[in-house]
Design a protein around this motif. Structure first.
Motif, mmCIF file in Angstrom:
data_model
loop_
_atom_site.group_PDB
_atom_site.id
_atom_site.type_symbol
_atom_site.label_atom_id
_atom_site.label_comp_id
_atom_site.label_asym_id
_atom_site.label_seq_id
_atom_site.Cartn_x
_atom_site.Cartn_y
_atom_site.Cartn_z
ATOM 1 N N ILE A 1 0.874 -1.163 0.000
ATOM 2 C CA ILE A 1 0.000 0.000 0.000
ATOM 3 C C ILE A 1 0.915 1.218 0.000
ATOM 4 N N LEU A 2 0.830 2.003 -1.053
ATOM 5 C CA LEU A 2 1.750 3.123 -1.228
ATOM 6 C C LEU A 2 1.243 4.367 -0.507
ATOM 7 N N PRO A 3 2.135 5.294 -0.202
ATOM 8 C CA PRO A 3 1.689 6.582 0.337
ATOM 9 C C PRO A 3 0.622 7.194 -0.555
ATOM 10 N N LEU A 4 -0.360 7.848 0.064
ATOM 11 C CA LEU A 4 -1.475 8.411 -0.684
ATOM 12 C C LEU A 4 -0.975 9.449 -1.691
ATOM 13 N N PRO A 5 -1.312 9.293 -2.978
ATOM 14 C CA PRO A 5 -0.879 10.273 -3.983
ATOM 15 C C PRO A 5 -1.466 11.656 -3.688
ATOM 16 N N ARG A 6 -0.717 12.686 -3.986
ATOM 17 C CA ARG A 6 -1.148 14.046 -3.681
ATOM 18 C C ARG A 6 -2.505 14.381 -4.307
ATOM 19 N N ALA A 7 -2.773 13.877 -5.463
ATOM 20 C CA ALA A 7 -4.049 14.161 -6.125
ATOM 21 C C ALA A 7 -5.245 13.664 -5.325
ATOM 22 N N GLU A 8 -5.006 12.762 -4.379
ATOM 23 C CA GLU A 8 -6.085 12.183 -3.580
ATOM 24 C C GLU A 8 -6.129 12.738 -2.151
ATOM 25 N N TRP A 9 -5.307 13.739 -1.856
ATOM 26 C CA TRP A 9 -5.307 14.298 -0.505
ATOM 27 C C TRP A 9 -6.604 15.054 -0.243
ATOM 28 N N THR A 10 -7.328 14.658 0.767
ATOM 29 C CA THR A 10 -8.512 15.354 1.250
ATOM 30 C C THR A 10 -8.166 16.005 2.585
ATOM 31 N N ASP A 11 -9.080 16.812 3.108
ATOM 32 C CA ASP A 11 -8.841 17.399 4.429
ATOM 33 C C ASP A 11 -8.740 16.305 5.492
ATOM 34 N N ASP A 12 -9.526 15.256 5.348
ATOM 35 C CA ASP A 12 -9.444 14.151 6.309
ATOM 36 C C ASP A 12 -8.067 13.488 6.257
#
Length: 217
Positions: A8-19
């Protein structure tokens, strides 16, 4: 120093939400809300923000608000890391252990327990409790009774939960393939770093003004 394969890779920046950003910034790392955390496990947990936020609150109690004296907490975590072969937890907690007053010789003896180590009865029963709980899934009456001569009720609860939490965390890191951070100087189970430098103290979040810098990444 590890052949771990990220699953499971670090969350891509394009998918960053406030949560997700709440997960990244929870520990007070500078600019983590805007730029993400430099800590790999936080970036991986951003994939599941509800779980990540709950995990952070729970983990902060055990790491930062534990009723156990910090030296005993580090005995527990380092022994767990060795028993379940968590290179990530070992790397991070060698520095924390040194800051808690353990020496590199002590940490080697935690790894090699029950061989070596000039352990007090209290030290020894804590290390024994880690092994017994991992090996049998419970603590014997004799072990419990010995522990209660040193620790009060809340400390006993934190002790058992701490062992379980760090086993769980180590399993998660290994199963999901969370790597030691890029830029870090990994500390192996032999207590040697990749660079050949002697491991030094590191600080937990907020424990010192330069706590981020001591991590080396």
């Amino acid at each position: 120093m590890s052949d771990i394969k990220p699953r499971i890779l670090p969350l891509p920046r394009a998918e960053w939400t406030d949560d997700a950003r709440e997960v990244f910034a929870f520990w007070g790392e500078p600019n983590a809300w805007e730029e993400g955390s430099k800590t790999n496990v936080m970036m991986v947990m951003g994939n599941h923000p509800n779980l990540g936020k709950a995990y952070n609150v729970w983990g902060k109690h055990l790491l930062m608000s534990n009723t156990l004296p910090v030296r005993f907490l580090e005995l527990i975590i380092l022994r767990v890391a060795w028993r379940v072969k968590s290179a990530y937890e070992w790397h991070n907690h060698v520095g924390y252990g040194l800051n808690a007053g353990l020496t590199l010789e002590d940490i080697a003896a935690i790894r090699d327990y029950p061989e070596g180590g000039a352990w007090s009865k209290q030290d020894a029963i804590v290390l024994h409790a880690v092994d017994e709980l991992i090996d049998s899934g419970t603590l014997s009456d004799a072990t419990w009774e010995t522990l209660t001569t040193f620790f009060d009720k809340r400390q006993m609860m934190d002790l058992v939960f701490s062992i379980g939490h760090y086993v769980m965390t180590s399993w998660v890191l290994s199963a999901m393939g969370v790597e030691i951070e890029g830029g870090a100087d990994p500390i192996g189970f032999d207590l040697k770093t990749a660079s050949g430098k002697t491991p030094g103290k590191t600080y937990k979040p907020g424990e010192a003004e330069d706590w981020v810098d001591t991590r080396g990444y």
